[in-house]
Design a protein around this motif. Structure first.
Motif, PDB file in Angstrom:
ATOM      1  N   ILE A  82       0.814  -1.216   0.000  1.00 14.63           N
ATOM      2  CA  ILE A  82       0.000   0.000   0.000  1.00 14.63           C
ATOM      3  C   ILE A  82       0.849   1.267   0.000  1.00 14.63           C
ATOM      4  N   ALA A  83       2.060   1.208   0.514  1.00 19.57           N
ATOM      5  CA  ALA A  83       2.946   2.382   0.488  1.00 19.57           C
ATOM      6  C   ALA A  83       3.822   2.387  -0.758  1.00 19.57           C
ATOM      7  N   LEU A  84       4.361   1.225  -1.129  1.00 20.19           N
ATOM      8  CA  LEU A  84       5.312   1.161  -2.239  1.00 20.19           C
ATOM      9  C   LEU A  84       4.661   1.443  -3.588  1.00 20.19           C
ATOM     10  N   ALA A  85       3.497   0.862  -3.861  1.00 17.61           N
ATOM     11  CA  ALA A  85       2.891   0.983  -5.197  1.00 17.61           C
ATOM     12  C   ALA A  85       2.572   2.428  -5.582  1.00 17.61           C
ATOM     13  N   PRO A  86       1.852   3.211  -4.748  1.00 18.64           N
ATOM     14  CA  PRO A  86       1.586   4.607  -5.132  1.00 18.64           C
ATOM     15  C   PRO A  86       2.866   5.442  -5.209  1.00 18.64           C
ATOM     16  N   TYR A  87       3.817   5.167  -4.325  1.00 19.66           N
ATOM     17  CA  TYR A  87       5.105   5.874  -4.345  1.00 19.66           C
ATOM     18  C   TYR A  87       5.815   5.637  -5.673  1.00 19.66           C
ATOM     19  N   GLU A  88       5.848   4.381  -6.098  1.00 20.62           N
ATOM     20  CA  GLU A  88       6.483   4.036  -7.371  1.00 20.62           C
ATOM     21  C   GLU A  88       5.728   4.655  -8.540  1.00 20.62           C
ATOM     22  N   MET A  89       4.411   4.591  -8.509  1.00 15.93           N
ATOM     23  CA  MET A  89       3.601   5.174  -9.586  1.00 15.93           C
ATOM     24  C   MET A  89       3.922   6.650  -9.791  1.00 15.93           C
ATOM     25  N   LYS A  90       3.972   7.397  -8.701  1.00 23.13           N
ATOM     26  CA  LYS A  90       4.183   8.842  -8.801  1.00 23.13           C
ATOM     27  C   LYS A  90       5.549   9.184  -9.382  1.00 23.13           C
ATOM     28  N   ILE A  91       6.565   8.465  -8.956  1.00 20.99           N
ATOM     29  CA  ILE A  91       7.912   8.751  -9.460  1.00 20.99           C
ATOM     30  C   ILE A  91       8.024   8.398 -10.936  1.00 20.99           C
ATOM     31  N   VAL A  92       7.526   7.226 -11.323  1.00 21.98           N
ATOM     32  CA  VAL A  92       7.601   6.807 -12.724  1.00 21.98           C
ATOM     33  C   VAL A  92       6.849   7.798 -13.619  1.00 21.98           C
ATOM     34  N   LEU A  93       5.638   8.165 -13.236  1.00 16.59           N
ATOM     35  CA  LEU A  93       4.856   9.095 -14.047  1.00 16.59           C
ATOM     36  C   LEU A  93       5.546  10.453 -14.168  1.00 16.59           C
ATOM     37  N   ALA A  94       6.055  10.975 -13.061  1.00 16.50           N
ATOM     38  CA  ALA A  94       6.697  12.289 -13.086  1.00 16.50           C
ATOM     39  C   ALA A  94       7.931  12.296 -13.966  1.00 16.50           C
ATOM     40  N   ILE A  95       8.746  11.251 -13.888  1.00 20.23           N
ATOM     41  CA  ILE A  95       9.982  11.192 -14.690  1.00 20.23           C
ATOM     42  C   ILE A  95       9.650  11.091 -16.176  1.00 20.23           C
ATOM     43  N   ILE A  96       8.681  10.259 -16.518  1.00 15.97           N
ATOM     44  CA  ILE A  96       8.314  10.106 -17.934  1.00 15.97           C
ATOM     45  C   ILE A  96       7.711  11.399 -18.482  1.00 15.97           C
ATOM     46  N   LEU A  97       6.771  11.990 -17.759  1.00 15.53           N
ATOM     47  CA  LEU A  97       6.105  13.192 -18.245  1.00 15.53           C
ATOM     48  C   LEU A  97       7.039  14.395 -18.281  1.00 15.53           C
ATOM     49  N   ALA A  98       8.018  14.440 -17.384  1.00 12.15           N
ATOM     50  CA  ALA A  98       8.976  15.540 -17.382  1.00 12.15           C
ATOM     51  C   ALA A  98       9.919  15.481 -18.572  1.00 12.15           C
ATOM     52  N   ASN A  99      10.119  14.282 -19.118  1.00  8.59           N
ATOM     53  CA  ASN A  99      11.126  14.113 -20.160  1.00  8.59           C
ATOM     54  C   ASN A  99      10.573  13.861 -21.555  1.00  8.59           C
ATOM     55  N   TRP A 100       9.313  13.459 -21.633  1.00 10.30           N
ATOM     56  CA  TRP A 100       8.791  13.056 -22.942  1.00 10.30           C
ATOM     57  C   TRP A 100       7.407  13.637 -23.198  1.00 10.30           C
ATOM     58  N   GLN A 101       7.197  14.044 -24.425  1.00  7.36           N
ATOM     59  CA  GLN A 101       5.868  14.449 -24.877  1.00  7.36           C
ATOM     60  C   GLN A 101       5.257  13.267 -25.611  1.00  7.36           C
ATOM     61  N   LEU A 102       4.144  12.761 -25.080  1.00  9.24           N
ATOM     62  CA  LEU A 102       3.510  11.562 -25.615  1.00  9.24           C
ATOM     63  C   LEU A 102       2.087  11.875 -26.057  1.00  9.24           C
ATOM     64  N   SER A 103       1.516  10.969 -26.835  1.00  8.17           N
ATOM     65  CA  SER A 103       0.095  11.053 -27.178  1.00  8.17           C
ATOM     66  C   SER A 103      -0.418   9.645 -27.415  1.00  8.17           C
ATOM     67  N   LEU A 104      -1.733   9.491 -27.323  1.00  9.84           N
ATOM     68  CA  LEU A 104      -2.335   8.188 -27.595  1.00  9.84           C
ATOM     69  C   LEU A 104      -2.269   7.907 -29.089  1.00  9.84           C
ATOM     70  N   ALA A 105      -1.794   6.721 -29.448  1.00 10.70           N
ATOM     71  CA  ALA A 105      -1.689   6.354 -30.862  1.00 10.70           C
ATOM     72  C   ALA A 105      -3.046   5.999 -31.441  1.00 10.70           C
ATOM     73  N   ASP A 106      -3.975   5.641 -30.581  1.00  4.63           N
ATOM     74  CA  ASP A 106      -5.320   5.274 -31.011  1.00  4.63           C
ATOM     75  C   ASP A 106      -6.311   6.016 -30.115  1.00  4.63           C
ATOM     76  N   LYS A 107      -7.179   6.808 -30.712  1.00  5.13           N
ATOM     77  CA  LYS A 107      -8.119   7.620 -29.943  1.00  5.13           C
ATOM     78  C   LYS A 107      -9.334   6.821 -29.467  1.00  5.13           C
ATOM     79  N   THR A 108      -9.466   5.581 -29.902  1.00  4.38           N
ATOM     80  CA  THR A 108     -10.588   4.756 -29.464  1.00  4.38           C
ATOM     81  C   THR A 108     -10.485   4.500 -27.967  1.00  4.38           C
ATOM     82  N   PRO A 109     -11.552   4.712 -27.212  1.00  4.34           N
ATOM     83  CA  PRO A 109     -11.496   4.467 -25.762  1.00  4.34           C
ATOM     84  C   PRO A 109     -11.048   3.040 -25.456  1.00  4.34           C
TER      85      PRO A 109
END
Length: 457
Positions: free
Chosen positions: A396-423
């Motif tokens: 319960i502590a490790l998973a959200p902690y890991e999620m936040k760091i991974v997301l922040a590092i990726i979003l800080a370094n890369w501009q991404l978009s969905l390749a398929d707009k279908t939900p």
């Protein structure tokens, strides 16, 4: 005692629906029967009472640990995690094992993994190129498996590391489809019918994983280094109240549990998060504003405290919980939950998926709205992505902690978009809920300094 209402269809039909379309089955039951209903979706089609009222869930979670035992349905996980897994223990033994496992997943110890998570994320994404597409869940799985192998085992790159990576990914992928999931839900199909039969392949793979894990345990026993801080070393040093350490068999099954549950689940949540961030207007802009304000090379522990990033992760875990229900509990003595009496032997399962979609708790529950977690605080009986009570997930502590760091590092370094707009729609992956197709994304550009330069510095 009369059980709460249930569909009229035979138990085997309910079980097949549970395997192939669990969300549709639960939604239909909630519409027809309300907060509490019964389904026959366990082993031998035994009835399980589903609870979605927060007060009822509170009464289950706060009950004495001797009031409930592990449901027989939980044994469906035994082929994956072994008979000595925390998942399958009851009573005093469960309490002992949990006390041995908890220290490495608590507070300061978790925060010590921040730089490791950050470095692995940078290393996995350093070769990305503009115009390239990738399947998000696969890349996230590479990151989270790297984290779990390094944090749990202290395993750096090497032959054993690579073999475990390959075998674990292969095992989880092979049980991801509803058809292959049937092998777990129908024990009678678990027969070795020759080298090409599905269960034979599963057993061979499990045997190879066991051989690698036991070799690591034996090697570490023979060359024990008390200065090491990985979780395996900490578990080897741990002793219960009677002064007894964990046996090799216990270590093996708990390590296997951590490997199976500790990376696949987080990788799936990260895939859902990146999908929603780029699918729902306004979310990405708010996140980038918050992340960019930290400047270059932010401290992972500061990242983990960002309020909007935390809200995004919580909303991801709310709307796309990895597990549909908590691990089941069986009443060991007569128990009253709210206004209902349940007799000995009744199987009870708080339903995470439906509780997270209660209109009275989460207005417009089908919409991804992170701000709801900034506007109010939810109780552990209203927001329960990791279960609760004495059987709450130790990650319960490790998973959200890991999620936040991974997301922040990726979003800080890369501009991404969905390749398929279908939900993207959720589907069953073994025992969990994952995005169909894994989410396909396009790498558009790098942001700011190159990732390679950041690693070099």
């Amino acid at each position: 005692m009369t059980l709460p209402p249930s569909p009229k269809s035979p138990g085997i039909i309910q079980l097949l629906q549970w395997i192939t379309n669990p969300l549709g089955l639960m939604d239909d039951c909630a519409r027809r029967y309300g907060d509490t209903f019964t389904l026959r979706v366990g082993t031998n089609c035994a009835p399980i009472v589903f609870l979605t009222n927060p007060q009822a869930i509170k009464e289950v979670f706060t009950a004495d640990y001797r009031q409930f035992a592990s449901s027989k349905a939980n044994e469906l996980a035994k082929p994956l995690v072994g008979q000595n897994s925390l998942f399958l223990m009851d009573g005093d033994r469960h309490k002992r094992e949990r006390q041995l496992l908890m220290p490495p997943f608590h507070g300061e110890k978790i925060r010590s993994y921040g730089e490791l998570i950050k470095d692995i994320t940078l290393a996995v994404t350093k070769d990305w190129q503009s115009g390239q597409t990738f399947i998000v869940r696969d890349v996230m799985q590479e990151i989270t498996l790297g984290v779990i192998l390094r944090a749990v085992f202290g395993l750096n790159e090497g032959e054993r590391n690579q073999k475990l990576r390959h075998l674990l990914c292969e095992m989880l992928d092979n049980i991801s489809s509803p058809l292959n999931s049937a092998l777990l839900f129908f024990p009678q199909l678990q027969k070795d019918l020759g080298s090409w039969s599905p269960w034979s392949k599963f057993l061979r793979r499990q045997s190879e994983i066991t051989e690698l894990l036991m070799a690591e345990i034996q090697e570490r026993r023979e060359n024990f280094d008390p200065s090491r801080s990985d979780i395996l070393s900490l578990l080897m040093s741990a002793k219960d109240e009677a002064g007894n350490p964990m046996s090799d068999a216990e270590l093996h099954d708990e390590l296997l549990t951590l490997l199976v549950a500790g990376h696949e689940t987080t990788a799936t949540s990260l895939a859902w998060a990146l999908y929603s961030i780029h699918h729902v207007p306004g979310v990405l802009d708010k996140l980038l504003h918050e992340i960019d304000n930290l400047g270059e090379n932010p401290d992972p522990n500061i990242i983990a405290k960002l309020p909007y990033l935390t809200a995004v992760c919580n909303e991801t875990l709310r709307i796309y919980p990895i597990l549909f229900i908590t691990f089941g509990r069986v009443a060991c003595s007569p128990v009253k939950i709210m206004d209902r009496e349940f007799e000995v032997g009744t199987s009870i399962a708080p339903c995470i998926y439906l509780t997270h979609r209660r209109e009275d708790l989460y207005p417009e529950p089908e919409k991804f709205k992170p701000d709801r977690f900034l506007e109010r605080q939810f109780s552990p009986y209203e927001f329960l992505p990791f279960g609760g009570g004495t059987r709450r997930c130790i990650g319960i502590a490790l998973a959200p902690y890991e999620m936040k760091i991974v997301l922040a590092i990726i979003l800080a370094n890369w501009q991404l978009s969905l390749a398929d707009k279908t939900p993207v729609r959720p589907i069953r992956r073994g025992f969990t809920l994952g995005p169909k197709g894994g989410v396909k994304m396009l790498i558009k550009n790098q942001r700011y300094r190159s990732v390679t330069e950041k690693i070099a510095n």
